[in-house]
Design an enzyme around this catalytic site. Structure first.
Site, PDB file in Angstrom:
ATOM      1  N   GLU A 116     -36.212 -79.135  -7.698  1.00  0.00           N
ATOM      2  CA  GLU A 116     -37.321 -79.881  -8.026  1.00  0.00           C
ATOM      3  C   GLU A 116     -36.841 -81.515  -8.540  1.00  0.00           C
ATOM      4  O   GLU A 116     -37.781 -82.334  -8.951  1.00  0.00           O
ATOM      5  CB  GLU A 116     -38.500 -79.524  -9.064  1.00  0.00           C
ATOM      6  CG  GLU A 116     -38.973 -78.174  -8.779  1.00  0.00           C
ATOM      7  CD  GLU A 116     -39.670 -78.235  -7.583  1.00  0.00           C
ATOM      8  OE1 GLU A 116     -39.852 -78.987  -6.743  1.00  0.00           O
ATOM      9  OE2 GLU A 116     -40.444 -76.912  -7.058  1.00  0.00           O
ATOM     10  N   HIS A 139     -41.471 -79.367 -16.336  1.00  0.00           N
ATOM     11  CA  HIS A 139     -42.502 -78.665 -15.231  1.00  0.00           C
ATOM     12  C   HIS A 139     -42.357 -77.127 -15.954  1.00  0.00           C
ATOM     13  O   HIS A 139     -41.363 -76.638 -16.264  1.00  0.00           O
ATOM     14  CB  HIS A 139     -41.788 -78.717 -13.818  1.00  0.00           C
ATOM     15  CG  HIS A 139     -42.480 -77.626 -12.892  1.00  0.00           C
ATOM     16  ND1 HIS A 139     -43.619 -77.609 -12.480  1.00  0.00           N
ATOM     17  CD2 HIS A 139     -41.826 -76.586 -12.093  1.00  0.00           C
ATOM     18  CE1 HIS A 139     -43.873 -76.473 -11.708  1.00  0.00           C
ATOM     19  NE2 HIS A 139     -42.782 -75.939 -11.536  1.00  0.00           N
ATOM     20  N   HIS A 141     -44.951 -73.190 -15.779  1.00  0.00           N
ATOM     21  CA  HIS A 141     -45.922 -72.253 -14.997  1.00  0.00           C
ATOM     22  C   HIS A 141     -46.717 -71.700 -16.174  1.00  0.00           C
ATOM     23  O   HIS A 141     -46.699 -70.278 -16.473  1.00  0.00           O
ATOM     24  CB  HIS A 141     -45.427 -71.204 -14.385  1.00  0.00           C
ATOM     25  CG  HIS A 141     -44.439 -71.710 -13.318  1.00  0.00           C
ATOM     26  ND1 HIS A 141     -43.500 -70.820 -12.658  1.00  0.00           N
ATOM     27  CD2 HIS A 141     -44.165 -72.773 -12.640  1.00  0.00           C
ATOM     28  CE1 HIS A 141     -42.674 -71.377 -11.630  1.00  0.00           C
ATOM     29  NE2 HIS A 141     -43.160 -72.711 -11.761  1.00  0.00           N
ATOM     30  N   GLU A 169     -59.534 -81.495 -29.947  1.00  0.00           N
ATOM     31  CA  GLU A 169     -58.302 -82.401 -30.074  1.00  0.00           C
ATOM     32  C   GLU A 169     -58.019 -82.982 -28.571  1.00  0.00           C
ATOM     33  O   GLU A 169     -57.226 -83.795 -28.238  1.00  0.00           O
ATOM     34  CB  GLU A 169     -57.327 -81.760 -30.837  1.00  0.00           C
ATOM     35  CG  GLU A 169     -57.620 -81.994 -32.165  1.00  0.00           C
ATOM     36  CD  GLU A 169     -56.458 -81.703 -33.170  1.00  0.00           C
ATOM     37  OE1 GLU A 169     -55.493 -81.508 -32.712  1.00  0.00           O
ATOM     38  OE2 GLU A 169     -56.712 -81.908 -34.503  1.00  0.00           O
ATOM     39  N   HIS A 210     -49.755 -73.494  -8.611  1.00  0.00           N
ATOM     40  CA  HIS A 210     -48.073 -73.396  -8.915  1.00  0.00           C
ATOM     41  C   HIS A 210     -47.958 -73.509 -10.405  1.00  0.00           C
ATOM     42  O   HIS A 210     -47.322 -72.873 -11.151  1.00  0.00           O
ATOM     43  CB  HIS A 210     -47.415 -74.193  -8.250  1.00  0.00           C
ATOM     44  CG  HIS A 210     -45.918 -74.430  -8.448  1.00  0.00           C
ATOM     45  ND1 HIS A 210     -45.045 -74.583  -7.086  1.00  0.00           N
ATOM     46  CD2 HIS A 210     -45.357 -74.398  -9.620  1.00  0.00           C
ATOM     47  CE1 HIS A 210     -43.791 -74.373  -7.773  1.00  0.00           C
ATOM     48  NE2 HIS A 210     -43.774 -74.235  -8.910  1.00  0.00           N
TER      49      HIS A 210
HETATM   50  O1  2HA Z   1     -37.343 -74.191 -10.261  1.00  0.00           O
HETATM   51  O2  2HA Z   1     -40.500 -73.907 -10.915  1.00  0.00           O
HETATM   52  O3  2HA Z   1     -41.262 -75.395  -8.645  1.00  0.00           O
HETATM   53  C1  2HA Z   1     -38.192 -73.322 -10.249  1.00  0.00           C
HETATM   54  C2  2HA Z   1     -39.473 -73.917 -10.021  1.00  0.00           C
HETATM   55  C3  2HA Z   1     -40.010 -74.450  -8.804  1.00  0.00           C
HETATM   56 ZN    ZN Z   2     -42.455 -74.394 -10.510  1.00  0.00          ZN
END
Ligand code: 2HA
Ligand code: ZN
Length: 271
Positions: A116, A139, A141, A169, A210
């Site tokens: 990414e 990033h 999840h 908040e 995602h």
């Molecule tokens: O690299 O989260 O979006 C692993 C991820 C891809």
């Molecule tokens: Zn990801």
């Protein structure tokens, strides 16, 4: 030269990855972080003009020539970063051609930066254009944020508004709201460009079904943004199926934003 394993920025990466893993946000190789470092802080630990090897970027990063980043590795598990930073992290410097990364340290097993990286570096460029102090792109999840994607409309005004309603908040922490992208193929320059476009306006960008991207001046600020969204999403997921008896009203959100002096997306409220 000082020992890189004692560098505060390596410690921050190790601790942040460990925290994110323990919160359940980064299963297996999920998630990635890039953190722009100051030349002089890195020069205490590494020869910043050296190169272990060169790795093609696959996109144009001319705007970042000479910049140095510590970045999680592709296929690497956040779970393992703390105990083996040199294999799971790398420090790269964008070469003079703007198309290559020079590896200064890390990816010890011959690895490379996260798939990414386009989304990360393009987001850095976009954030720096609106906030010269931006340093971190993250990033992840997060579980409840992701769950919410399946039961809530993926509309930036509606999604942000719902999150703002979930904790007092929220409007103070992310007054700029959450940008939303539809499901897209990850690891591509296209999703990178779309993320960066949103990053001109938002410090948080949801990747539909995602995960989420956050950007900020420090690791704490960036982590805190995602953490606050995730907390709000958790409250939503705990209550969405129950009759709503109370809520934070839009007029109350205005009072909060004005009291704390934040510039908020007034158009995301229904006034
Ligand atoms: O690299 O989260 O979006 C692993 C991820 C891809
Ligand atoms: Zn990801």
């Amino acid at each position: 030269m000082k020992n890189i394993l004692n560098a505060p920025f390596v410690t921050e990466m190790r601790n942040t990855c460990a925290n994110m893993y323990r919160l359940g946000w980064d299963e297996r190789n999920g998630g990635n972080i890039s953190y722009m470092l100051e030349e002089n802080e890195v020069a205490e630990y590494l020869d910043i003009n050296s190169s272990i090897r060169e790795i093609p970027l696959g996109f144009d990063a001319t705007a970042l020539i000479g910049k140095i980043f510590i970045v999680t590795g592709t296929g690497k598990y956040f779970k393992n970063v703390h105990d083996d930073p040199e294999t799971n992290l790398g420090i790269i410097r964008i070469a003079e051609d703007g198309k290559t990364a020079r590896l200064l340290w890390g990816y010890r097993d011959g690895g490379r930066f996260t798939s990414e990286l386009p989304a990360h570096l393009m987001s850095h460029i976009a954030r720096l254009s609106v906030d010269p102090e931006n340093r971190v792109v993250m990033h992840s999840h997060p579980t409840h944020t992701l769950a919410m994607n399946y039961v809530h409309e993926l509309d930036e005004k509606k999604f942000t508004h719902t999150l703002w309603e979930m904790c007092t908040e929220c409007i103070v922490v992310f007054p700029d709201g959450v940008g939303v992208l539809p499901w897209m193929l990850c690891g591509t320059n296209e999703i990178g460009e779309a993320t960066a476009e949103k990053m001109k306006e938002f410090r948080l960008v949801l990747w539909g079904m995602h995960g989420i991207y956050g950007a900020g001046k420090t690791m704490d600020e960036t982590f805190g943004l995602i953490e606050t969204v995730e907390k709000a999403a958790q409250i939503y997921m705990l209550t969405a199926h129950l009759p709503r008896v109370n809520t934070i009203k839009d007029e109350e959100m205005v009072r909060l934003a004005e009291f704390f002096g934040v510039k908020y997306r007034r158009d995301f409220l229904n006034l």
